[in-house]
Motif scaffolding. Structure first.
Motif, mmCIF file in Angstrom:
data_model
loop_
_atom_site.group_PDB
_atom_site.id
_atom_site.type_symbol
_atom_site.label_atom_id
_atom_site.label_comp_id
_atom_site.label_asym_id
_atom_site.label_seq_id
_atom_site.Cartn_x
_atom_site.Cartn_y
_atom_site.Cartn_z
ATOM 1 N N ALA A 58 -43.129 4.583 13.094
ATOM 2 C CA ALA A 58 -43.294 5.982 13.506
ATOM 3 C C ALA A 58 -44.477 6.123 14.459
ATOM 4 N N LYS A 59 -45.550 5.407 14.177
ATOM 5 C CA LYS A 59 -46.730 5.461 15.044
ATOM 6 C C LYS A 59 -46.442 4.836 16.402
ATOM 7 N N ARG A 60 -45.774 3.677 16.397
ATOM 8 C CA ARG A 60 -45.522 2.988 17.660
ATOM 9 C C ARG A 60 -44.666 3.826 18.595
ATOM 10 N N PHE A 61 -43.674 4.541 18.067
ATOM 11 C CA PHE A 61 -42.767 5.296 18.913
ATOM 12 C C PHE A 61 -43.050 6.796 18.899
ATOM 13 N N ALA A 62 -44.250 7.152 18.435
ATOM 14 C CA ALA A 62 -44.720 8.540 18.466
ATOM 15 C C ALA A 62 -43.686 9.508 17.899
ATOM 16 N N SER A 63 -43.101 9.109 16.784
ATOM 17 C CA SER A 63 -42.126 9.975 16.130
ATOM 18 C C SER A 63 -42.808 11.205 15.562
ATOM 19 N N GLY A 64 -42.109 12.317 15.605
ATOM 20 C CA GLY A 64 -42.648 13.530 14.993
ATOM 21 C C GLY A 64 -42.604 13.481 13.485
ATOM 22 N N HIS A 65 -41.955 12.449 12.941
ATOM 23 C CA HIS A 65 -41.834 12.285 11.487
ATOM 24 C C HIS A 65 -42.687 11.090 11.084
ATOM 25 N N GLN A 66 -43.945 11.294 10.796
ATOM 26 C CA GLN A 66 -44.832 10.178 10.470
ATOM 27 C C GLN A 66 -44.627 9.655 9.054
ATOM 28 N N GLU A 67 -44.151 10.506 8.149
ATOM 29 C CA GLU A 67 -43.897 10.081 6.777
ATOM 30 C C GLU A 67 -42.431 9.732 6.598
#
Length: 293
Positions: free
Chosen positions: A232-241
């Motif tokens: 999630a961090k690598r692809f800057a997802s809006g869903h971190q959890e």
């Protein structure tokens, strides 16, 4: 050595064939399609036409070999019958070889139960996931067979930075979707990179004694929550959890075998390091995920 590979174009088999060729072994590999044969030839192996579901024709014309490495598997409901028949045909053929042949059979981490805070070793009693219980009679038979030098490798969850067991995580992260994990973010997976696993098979081929088993775990156990958050961090997802789904839900989607994703496990690769000189290089999956293009 002259080595015959079953499953040489799969997630485990492809890097294994390439590693064997790089080490100077003479590699033959079963191919059930022209596309598979072309892929094997590109790796430097000699393809042999055939299918594990119908072993009689290709086993009858199999050349003299020093070893067979069996990394072919399917989640098809008939796989247990196919594998049992394959072993029925293969063992007598290997017994007729001029010298005692080695056969390396593939088990897996899902033959071990949930371990909790314990770390499973080769001495830990096996408690297989129901979908893979068919493996037990075959691996025990191979280890006990006096006519061959039988060896078993138990791979941990096999990954590449964005493939193998990480494939779904990577796809969902790139699509900016919440990454699904099964049952709990605290579930731990033992892990091994496909390149390190290939090196373990080669070490077992060259050095493992008969009737030995070795666990291929480079990382004893990493929580799926940490894996999901790294993607999630690598692809800057809006869903971190991560989004939690049930084992029933993943089984309904993929098949009953997928209940293994909910097994909380820690497995040790210390025996392979100690006895075979195995030196896995991929020890930080989170860093590899962070470095994805």
């Amino acid at each position: 050595m002259r080595v015959f590979i079953l499953g040489g174009t799969g997630a485990i088999g492809s890097p294994l064939v390439r590693e064997l060729v790089k080490r100077g072994h003479d590699v033959r590999a079963l191919a059930r399609s022209e596309a598979s044969a072309a892929k094997l030839a590109a790796y430097g192996a000699r393809p042999v036409a055939g299918d594990i579901a119908a072993p009689e024709p290709w086993v009858a014309r199999m050349p003299h070999v020093d070893a067979v490495i069996h990394v072919a598997c399917d989640v098809d409901s008939e796989m247990g019958k196919i594998d049992a028949h394959l072993v029925d045909i293969l063992l007598p053929s290997l017994a007729a070889q001029p010298a005692k042949a080695r056969i390396i059979y593939t088990g897996g981490c899902w033959l071990f139960g949930a371990t909790g805070e314990e770390i499973a070793t080769e001495a830990t009693p096996l408690r297989p996931l129901a979908a893979f219980a068919w493996m037990l009679p075959q691996l025990r038979r191979i280890l006990a067979a006096p006519e061959v030098c039988g060896i078993v490798i138990h791979p941990a969850m096999v990954y590449t930075a964005a493939g193998g067991v990480f494939d779904r995580f990577a796809r969902e992260a790139r699509q900016r979707r919440a990454i699904r994990v099964v049952e709990s973010a605290d579930v731990r997976w033992p892990l091994v990179h496909s390149e390190d696993l290939a090196a373990l098979y080669v070490a077992a081929l060259e050095r493992a004694p008969a009737r030995s088993s070795h666990i291929g775990a480079a990382v004893e156990g990493l929580s799926v929550g940490r894996i999901a958050r790294a993607f999630a961090k690598r692809f800057a997802s809006g869903h971190q959890e991560p989004h939690i789904i049930s084992a029933d839900a993943i089984a309904a989607e993929l098949g009953d075998w997928a209940r293994g994703y909910a097994r909380d496990q820690r497995l040790s690769g210390a025996k392979a390091r100690r006895e075979l000189g195995w030196l896995p290089r991929h020890l930080d999956p989170e860093r590899e995920i962070a470095s994805l293009p």
